[in-house]
Design a protein around this motif. Structure first.
Motif, short mmCIF file in Angstrom:
data_model
loop_
_atom_site.label_atom_id
_atom_site.label_comp_id
_atom_site.label_asym_id
_atom_site.label_seq_id
_atom_site.Cartn_x
_atom_site.Cartn_y
_atom_site.Cartn_z
N ASN A 6 35.62 45.77 56.22
CA ASN A 6 36.17 45.30 57.48
C ASN A 6 35.22 44.29 58.09
OD1 ASN A 6 36.34 45.51 60.60
ND2 ASN A 6 38.28 46.35 59.91
N VAL A 7 35.73 43.12 58.45
CA VAL A 7 34.86 42.05 58.93
C VAL A 7 34.16 42.43 60.23
CG1 VAL A 7 36.73 40.86 60.19
CG2 VAL A 7 34.74 39.57 59.39
N TRP A 8 34.85 43.15 61.12
CA TRP A 8 34.24 43.52 62.40
C TRP A 8 33.17 44.59 62.21
CZ3 TRP A 8 35.08 39.97 65.72
CH2 TRP A 8 36.29 39.28 65.72
N LEU A 9 33.42 45.52 61.30
CA LEU A 9 32.40 46.53 61.01
C LEU A 9 31.19 45.90 60.32
CD1 LEU A 9 34.47 49.64 59.83
CD2 LEU A 9 33.26 49.31 62.00
N ALA A 10 31.43 44.88 59.51
CA ALA A 10 30.33 44.18 58.85
C ALA A 10 29.44 43.51 59.89
CB ALA A 10 30.87 43.14 57.87
N ILE A 11 30.04 42.86 60.89
CA ILE A 11 29.27 42.24 61.96
C ILE A 11 28.52 43.29 62.76
CG2 ILE A 11 29.45 40.92 64.11
CD1 ILE A 11 31.88 39.49 62.89
N LEU A 12 29.19 44.41 63.04
CA LEU A 12 28.56 45.49 63.80
C LEU A 12 27.33 46.04 63.07
CD1 LEU A 12 28.48 47.58 66.09
CD2 LEU A 12 30.09 48.97 64.76
N TRP A 13 27.50 46.35 61.79
CA TRP A 13 26.38 46.93 61.04
C TRP A 13 25.26 45.92 60.81
CZ3 TRP A 13 24.87 51.68 60.10
CH2 TRP A 13 25.80 52.72 60.24
N GLY A 47 31.60 34.96 59.48
CA GLY A 47 32.85 34.23 59.68
C GLY A 47 33.01 33.08 58.71
N LEU A 48 31.91 32.38 58.41
CA LEU A 48 31.97 31.29 57.44
C LEU A 48 32.34 31.82 56.05
CD1 LEU A 48 28.87 29.13 58.45
CD2 LEU A 48 31.28 28.50 58.65
N GLY A 49 31.72 32.95 55.67
CA GLY A 49 32.04 33.55 54.37
C GLY A 49 33.48 33.99 54.30
N TYR A 50 33.98 34.53 55.42
CA TYR A 50 35.38 34.99 55.47
C TYR A 50 36.33 33.80 55.43
CZ TYR A 50 39.46 37.62 57.05
OH TYR A 50 40.71 38.20 57.16
N GLY A 51 36.04 32.78 56.23
CA GLY A 51 36.93 31.63 56.33
C GLY A 51 37.01 30.82 55.05
N PHE A 52 35.87 30.72 54.35
CA PHE A 52 35.85 29.94 53.11
C PHE A 52 36.03 30.81 51.88
CE2 PHE A 52 33.75 27.04 56.06
CZ PHE A 52 34.30 25.81 55.69
N GLY A 53 36.47 32.05 52.08
CA GLY A 53 36.67 32.97 50.96
C GLY A 53 37.54 32.42 49.85
#
Length: 233
Positions: A74-81, A179-185
């Motif tokens: 989960n992208v939000w949990l990744a940012i949180l951790w 976010g960059l990694g997610y956006g350019f996935g």
């Protein structure tokens, strides 16, 4: 059939959550760490990066974003951790500054090879001038984000305030790179599948060259500073 279906399902799950089988080198190791431990693995990677700056977060966080794009976290949990990992690491440096105090920290800097006293003074002046803002902005600057916590600890900045600024600055930094990694996935995946080994080697070589450059520059400065009094005499 009762045994074959769970076995096949289990194999599929293992393949899906362990990209180290698909990707090579440093990239495969980073992705493997994060998928093995899940989102907490992102926090662990950032905690390691805090105390070992040669493993830059700029090379780790986009991997977490890529895994989130690939549906493996989960992208939000990744940012949180990731932010939790940064916070815990910053507490470590804060504690060093608070426990040692200014004079003993300064003595430690003087006795540590390749560290310059002027670096300590610069960090001290920067923190004295900007205070909490130095902690917040420092979290978005490579290398500085680790060591800005030391003068904060020396000055005994309120821990709650220090933690708040650290969380805000770290969250912005982590969200940007994840976010960059997610956006350019979609663009990253085929490149990593084909060139992960080459890219990993390039990352390791670049990090090694930067470390070598740092060591050479520091050694030259130390040698010049030691020979300066002799030349004056």
């Amino acid at each position: 059939m009762e045994w074959s279906l769970p076995l096949a399902s289990g194999v599929a799950e293992t393949t899906a959550v362990d990209p180290s089988h698909e990707y090579e080198g440093f990239i495969g190791w980073v992705l493997g760490l994060m998928t093995t431990l899940g989102e907490p693995g992102v926090g662990l990677a950032l905690l390691i990066e805090t105390f070992f700056p040669p493993m830059p977060s700029e090379a780790v966080l986009p991997g977490a974003g890529f895994l989130a794009y690939d549906g493996q976290m989960n992208v939000w949990l990744a940012i949180l951790w990731a932010t939790i990992g940064c916070l815990v690491g910053s507490w470590g440096f804060y504690g060093i500054g608070a426990l040692l105090g200014r004079e003993r920290t300064l003595w430690l800097v003087k006795k540590t090879p390749l560290l310059e006293v002027e670096d300590f003074y610069k960090a001290e002046r920067f923190f004295s001038r900007f205070g909490g803002l130095a902690v917040l902005l420092g979290r978005c600057v490579p290398l500085v984000r680790s060591f800005i916590s030391v003068p904060a600890g020396i000055e005994r900045m309120p821990l709650l305030k220090f933690s708040l600024y650290t969380v805000i600055g770290s969250a912005v930094w982590n969200a940007l790179w994840i976010g960059l990694g997610y956006g350019f996935g979609p663009a990253i995946k085929p490149v990593l599948e084909q060139w992960s080994g080459v890219i990993s080697n390039a990352v390791v070589v670049i990090i090694g060259l930067l470390l070598l450059w740092f060591v050479i520059v520091r050694v030259i400065k130390i040698m010049r500073s030691r020979s300066a009094p002799e030349n004056v005499a």
